[in-house]
Write a protein that holds these residues in place. Structure first.
Motif, PDB file in Angstrom:
ATOM      1  N   ALA A  76     -40.819  -2.764 -69.744  1.00 27.88           N
ATOM      2  CA  ALA A  76     -39.910  -2.598 -68.530  1.00 27.88           C
ATOM      3  C   ALA A  76     -39.660  -4.007 -67.712  1.00 27.88           C
ATOM      4  O   ALA A  76     -39.172  -4.256 -66.835  1.00 27.88           O
ATOM      5  CB  ALA A  76     -40.171  -1.597 -67.573  1.00 27.88           C
ATOM      6  N   GLU A  84     -35.744  -0.584 -64.472  1.00 28.50           N
ATOM      7  CA  GLU A  84     -36.079  -0.969 -65.672  1.00 28.50           C
ATOM      8  C   GLU A  84     -37.288  -0.186 -66.214  1.00 28.50           C
ATOM      9  O   GLU A  84     -37.099   0.197 -67.581  1.00 28.50           O
ATOM     10  CB  GLU A  84     -36.859  -2.265 -65.523  1.00 28.50           C
ATOM     11  N   THR A  85     -37.868   0.834 -65.487  1.00 26.31           N
ATOM     12  CA  THR A  85     -38.854   1.525 -65.804  1.00 26.31           C
ATOM     13  C   THR A  85     -38.335   2.841 -66.424  1.00 26.31           C
ATOM     14  O   THR A  85     -38.665   3.313 -67.651  1.00 26.31           O
ATOM     15  CB  THR A  85     -39.847   1.988 -64.463  1.00 26.31           C
ATOM     16  N   ALA A 106     -36.837   1.660 -69.950  1.00 34.78           N
ATOM     17  CA  ALA A 106     -37.897   1.527 -71.047  1.00 34.78           C
ATOM     18  C   ALA A 106     -38.410   2.871 -71.280  1.00 34.78           C
ATOM     19  O   ALA A 106     -38.860   3.226 -72.340  1.00 34.78           O
ATOM     20  CB  ALA A 106     -39.202   0.584 -70.370  1.00 34.78           C
TER      21      ALA A 106
END
Ligand code: AMP
Length: 335
Positions: A119, A253-254, A257
């Motif tokens: 991430a 982003e997490t 990911a």
């Protein structure tokens, strides 16, 4: 089927008050599965429509059949996950809210680290061996409940000294100690709207680390205190508004990911330390509702702005389930 055909169930512990209240506010009938120790508390609060007693959490599966008959959707939280093993949860047949696959990633510190690195998040350094310790580090034991038994040292010699007192043989990691303030960011990613929401923030109230500063340094030395991080409660935090863009982007982003781990949806939390330079170091991901959302059983400042009505993380879960039922998409949010 409509929402009235389903019930919402959870284990009486952790965030159950919030989950059950939120489910009721969204029009669901609710079930609390409780141990004899916890049942009187939840009954006193009139927290659920129905109470099912089990002699201990380990006996949870003895009531699974009953929950299936009730057409209940089980909302997991840390107490449930901690006391039942992962294999058992993966085999669970009762409807389970959330992604079961991500539990493996979360419980394995290396996989979790890989996800957070993918991430693009900044993480505290990990030392593979005590010989490499060249700065303050925090030594964390895998099974340590609530951070009990963690210790901070700054070189190999201190590490070896501390380890002499360690008799459990438990696995541990040596992590760079980041000097800054801890912050726990609560998110909710909706599969129904494909939108990420910030639900709130907290910091923890830990014994004894949060009270050592109440006595003078010379007295701390005299008492030969050992720092511990045993969690007692959670304290609400509102962040500087100018930090929100970065916090949103870290959450986004997490979620991206986590696609490798079968997807992260519903409530999750990034646990971080923020340095004076405003660098955000993430030390843990919790892929479910965290207890830090409990102060916001009515709403957080953020959910109040967005919803303009009471909206806890518990209620947000129930709303997502209600919307998924209405859209005939329930299978997308069950594990
Ligand atoms: P954990 O069990 O990982 O949630 O950590 C328990 C406590 O240790 C939290 O209060 C954190 O603030 C603190 N902590 C964990 N990791 C670090 C770190 N790398 N640097 C500084 N403090 C940490």
């Amino acid at each position: 089927m409509a929402a009235k055909d389903y019930k919402i169930a959870t284990l009486g512990s952790h965030t159950a008050l919030q989950i059950l209240k939120g489910a009721r506010d969204e029009g669901f009938e609710t079930i609390a599965v409780c141990t004899p120790q916890m049942a009187p508390v939840y009954k006193n609060f009139r927290a659920a429509d129905k109470f099912i007693e089990i002699s201990s959490v380990k006996d949870f599966f003895s009531v699974e059949e009953q929950l299936i008959r009730e057409n209940a959707i089980l909302i997991p939280h840390a107490s449930l996950i901690t006391y039942l093993n992962l294999d058992a949860i993966e085999r669970m047949r009762v409807m389970y809210y959330g992604n079961k696959k991500i539990l493996r990633w979360e419980s394995d510190r290396l996989l979790e680290r890989k996800l957070l690195q993918n991430a693009g998040l900044k993480l505290p350094r990990i030392f593979d061996s005590p010989a490499g310790i060249d700065r303050p580090v925090i030594v964390k034991f895998y099974g340590a409940k609530g951070g009990k038994g963690y210790f901070v040292v700054k070189n190999e010699k201190e590490f070896e000294e501390k380890m002499k007192q360690e008799t459990t043989g438990e696995q541990y990691i040596i992590q760079e100690y980041i000097v800054g303030v801890p912050l726990y960011a609560h998110y909710f990613y909706s599969r129904m709207s494909s939108e990420l929401e910030i639900m709130g923030f907290d910091k923890r109230y830990e014994s004894n680390v949060d009270s050592i500063g109440r006595i003078a340094a010379k007295d701390q030395m005299n008492l030969n205190l050992e720092t511990s991080y045993n969690i007692v409660g959670n304290i609400p935090v509102v962040v500087r508004e100018s930090l929100l863009p970065q916090i949103f982007s870290m959450g986004t982003e997490t979620v991206k990911a986590a696609e490798d781990a079968g997807g992260l949806f519903g409530p999750f939390c990034l646990e971080m330390i923020i340095t004076p330079q405003l660098d955000f170091y993430v030390f843990e991901l919790s892929a479910r509702i965290v207890a830090g959302t409990n102060p916001y059983i009515a709403h957080s400042p953020y959910t109040y702005v967005r919803y303009n009505e009471p909206m806890s993380t518990g209620r947000r879960i129930a709303r997502e389930i209600r919307e998924a039922i209405a859209a005939d998409r329930l299978d997308e949010i069950l594990g």
